[in-house]
Design an enzyme around this catalytic site. Structure first.
Site, mmCIF file in Angstrom:
data_model
loop_
_atom_site.group_PDB
_atom_site.id
_atom_site.type_symbol
_atom_site.label_atom_id
_atom_site.label_comp_id
_atom_site.label_asym_id
_atom_site.label_seq_id
_atom_site.Cartn_x
_atom_site.Cartn_y
_atom_site.Cartn_z
ATOM 1 N N ASP A 25 -5.248 -6.878 -5.478
ATOM 2 C CA ASP A 25 -4.648 -7.371 -4.244
ATOM 3 C C ASP A 25 -4.449 -6.181 -3.320
ATOM 4 O O ASP A 25 -3.325 -5.735 -3.081
ATOM 5 C CB ASP A 25 -3.312 -8.053 -4.585
ATOM 6 C CG ASP A 25 -2.644 -8.639 -3.363
ATOM 7 O OD1 ASP A 25 -3.283 -8.690 -2.300
ATOM 8 O OD2 ASP A 25 -1.471 -9.028 -3.478
ATOM 9 N N SER A 26 -5.552 -5.650 -2.841
ATOM 10 C CA SER A 26 -5.491 -4.401 -2.081
ATOM 11 C C SER A 26 -5.455 -4.673 -0.589
ATOM 12 O O SER A 26 -5.833 -5.748 -0.132
ATOM 13 C CB SER A 26 -6.747 -3.584 -2.378
ATOM 14 O OG SER A 26 -7.861 -4.266 -1.860
ATOM 15 N N ASP A 33 -7.023 -3.436 3.209
ATOM 16 C CA ASP A 33 -8.421 -3.265 3.610
ATOM 17 C C ASP A 33 -8.962 -1.899 3.162
ATOM 18 O O ASP A 33 -8.181 -0.967 2.931
ATOM 19 C CB ASP A 33 -8.536 -3.389 5.140
ATOM 20 C CG ASP A 33 -8.175 -4.788 5.597
ATOM 21 O OD1 ASP A 33 -8.386 -5.731 4.819
ATOM 22 O OD2 ASP A 33 -7.661 -4.931 6.719
ATOM 23 N N PRO A 88 -5.768 4.911 1.269
ATOM 24 C CA PRO A 88 -5.691 4.928 -0.198
ATOM 25 C C PRO A 88 -6.385 3.738 -0.860
ATOM 26 O O PRO A 88 -6.688 3.770 -2.049
ATOM 27 C CB PRO A 88 -4.184 4.893 -0.480
ATOM 28 C CG PRO A 88 -3.549 4.358 0.755
ATOM 29 C CD PRO A 88 -4.443 4.744 1.894
HETATM 30 N N1 SAM Z 1 -2.681 -9.622 1.087
HETATM 31 C C1 SAM Z 1 -2.960 -8.389 1.666
HETATM 32 C C2 SAM Z 1 -4.178 -8.267 2.502
HETATM 33 O O1 SAM Z 1 -5.301 -8.515 2.043
HETATM 34 O O2 SAM Z 1 -4.008 -7.896 3.676
HETATM 35 C C3 SAM Z 1 -2.815 -7.237 0.752
HETATM 36 C C4 SAM Z 1 -1.469 -7.245 0.149
HETATM 37 S S1 SAM Z 1 -0.702 -5.878 -0.476
HETATM 38 C C5 SAM Z 1 0.510 -5.583 0.748
HETATM 39 C C6 SAM Z 1 -1.778 -4.513 -0.424
HETATM 40 C C7 SAM Z 1 -1.133 -3.314 -1.094
HETATM 41 O O3 SAM Z 1 -2.125 -2.442 -1.647
HETATM 42 C C8 SAM Z 1 -0.273 -2.437 -0.166
HETATM 43 O O4 SAM Z 1 1.074 -2.611 -0.502
HETATM 44 C C9 SAM Z 1 -0.763 -1.004 -0.435
HETATM 45 O O5 SAM Z 1 0.283 -0.057 -0.502
HETATM 46 C C10 SAM Z 1 -1.475 -1.189 -1.776
HETATM 47 N N2 SAM Z 1 -2.468 -0.156 -2.068
HETATM 48 C C11 SAM Z 1 -3.357 0.428 -1.221
HETATM 49 N N3 SAM Z 1 -4.095 1.338 -1.877
HETATM 50 C C12 SAM Z 1 -3.674 1.338 -3.169
HETATM 51 C C13 SAM Z 1 -4.051 2.069 -4.327
HETATM 52 N N4 SAM Z 1 -5.020 3.001 -4.280
HETATM 53 N N5 SAM Z 1 -3.406 1.801 -5.489
HETATM 54 C C14 SAM Z 1 -2.428 0.857 -5.547
HETATM 55 N N6 SAM Z 1 -2.017 0.150 -4.478
HETATM 56 C C15 SAM Z 1 -2.640 0.376 -3.302
#
Ligand code: SAM
Length: 287
Positions: A168-169, A171, A175
């Protein structure tokens, strides 16, 4: 005084947030209030209270989820893979800081472990404090928060394998970029049990179909079964959104087994979720 963020503007008495995801398309949301605005070591985090979508989580000026329709995405990214697997016990969520995916997984009493690996603890804290419509209270003791980079986490050795991994990342920028690469998908494959499966958000079939196709072909190089499904998420660019499953063994949903209380997913959706429009089939080169 809250930080305003680059894309928040006062127009007369009104406050507007502009999402500028694309060069030639900007969408304005009228905002009642800035509930939270801070910069973490990873990104700028806002929770805005909007007139039409209620509270919304905004990371680096991109809307992630909203109180009004966050359930569509969070139910689709979780219940489809959890319904395909006949007996999921160990679940890994990568990303998912708004906690909406973990909340849906926690609806499965037979699930024993929910590891949630989120790089940014501040997203989880802000969502739990200010976006309860999405996060719920998430006091379930099976949820094990791990604040780490998902790409390094899946490389580590553990004494158990996962039945289902949910990616669930955000875009593919910053990171999250690593979470779309073949190396990461290979590590996820290795973290899965021999009948395990994964699901990921695979971007817009309208505006980012190249990324959707790349994800599909990377997963096809690893898994015997790769399937794509769609949902309409009103606050994502283009409305349409895609999700992709990579599975080592199971390929079909089991609608009759579905008994969860949900707002979007139901037996009919589970029955028909893999029906795809022609333009998507053509892009994926499938019949
Ligand atoms: N539903 C959402 C969307 O598609 O727009 C995504 C939801 S969730 C908020 C995405 C999360 O991925 C963020 O909280 C972000 O901090 C996390 N994230 C980004 N890169 C990451 C990584 N390398 N490892 C773990 N979490 C990560």
């Amino acid at each position: 005084m809250m930080e305003m963020g680059k894309y928040l503007k006062r127009v007369g008495d009104d406050l507007w947030f502009t999402e500028t995801d694309r060069d030639n398309l900007k969408i304005d949301y009228r905002i009642k209030d800035i509930v939270f605005s801070e910069t973490s070591p990873f990104q700028h985090i806002m929770i805005l209270d909007s007139y039409d979508f209620g509270r919304m989580l905004v990371l680096d000026d991109a809307i992630q989820t909203t109180a009004k329709e966050g359930y569509i995405y969070n139910e689709m990214i979780t219940h489809i893979p959890l319904n395909i697997h006949p007996n999921p016990k160990n679940i890994l969520i990568i990303g998912g800081g708004d906690c909406g995916a973990a909340r849906e997984v926690a609806k499965y009493p037979n699930v024993e472990r929910i590891d949630m690996v989120e790089i940014d603890e501040m997203v989880v804290q802000a969502s739990k404090a200010h976006l309860k419509e999405v996060s719920g209270d998430l006091s379930d003791p099976r949820v094990n928060f791990i604040f780490d980079d998902g790409a390094s986490y899946v490389k580590q050795k553990r004494d158990y394998l996962y039945d289902v991994v949910i990616i669930d990342s955000s875009d593919p920028v910053g990171p999250a970029l690593k979470l779309f690469e073949l190396e990461f998908y290979t590590d996820v494959y290795n973290a899965l049990a021999e009948d395990g499966l994964m699901a990921c958000q695979s971007e817009s079939p309208v505006f980012y179909s190249e990324m959707m196709v790349n994800i599909n072909s990377r997963l096809r190089s690893l898994y015997p079964i790769v399937k794509l499904y769609l949902a309409t998420v009103p606050t994502y660019p283009g409305g349409f959104w895609s999700f992709t499953i990579g599975s080592k063994k199971y390929k079909d949903t089991n609608p009759d087994a579905f008994d969860k209380e949900t707002k979007y997913v139901n037996k009919d959706i589970l029955e028909s979720c893999f029906a795809l429009p022609n333009f998507v089939k053509e892009r994926l080169e499938i019949d």
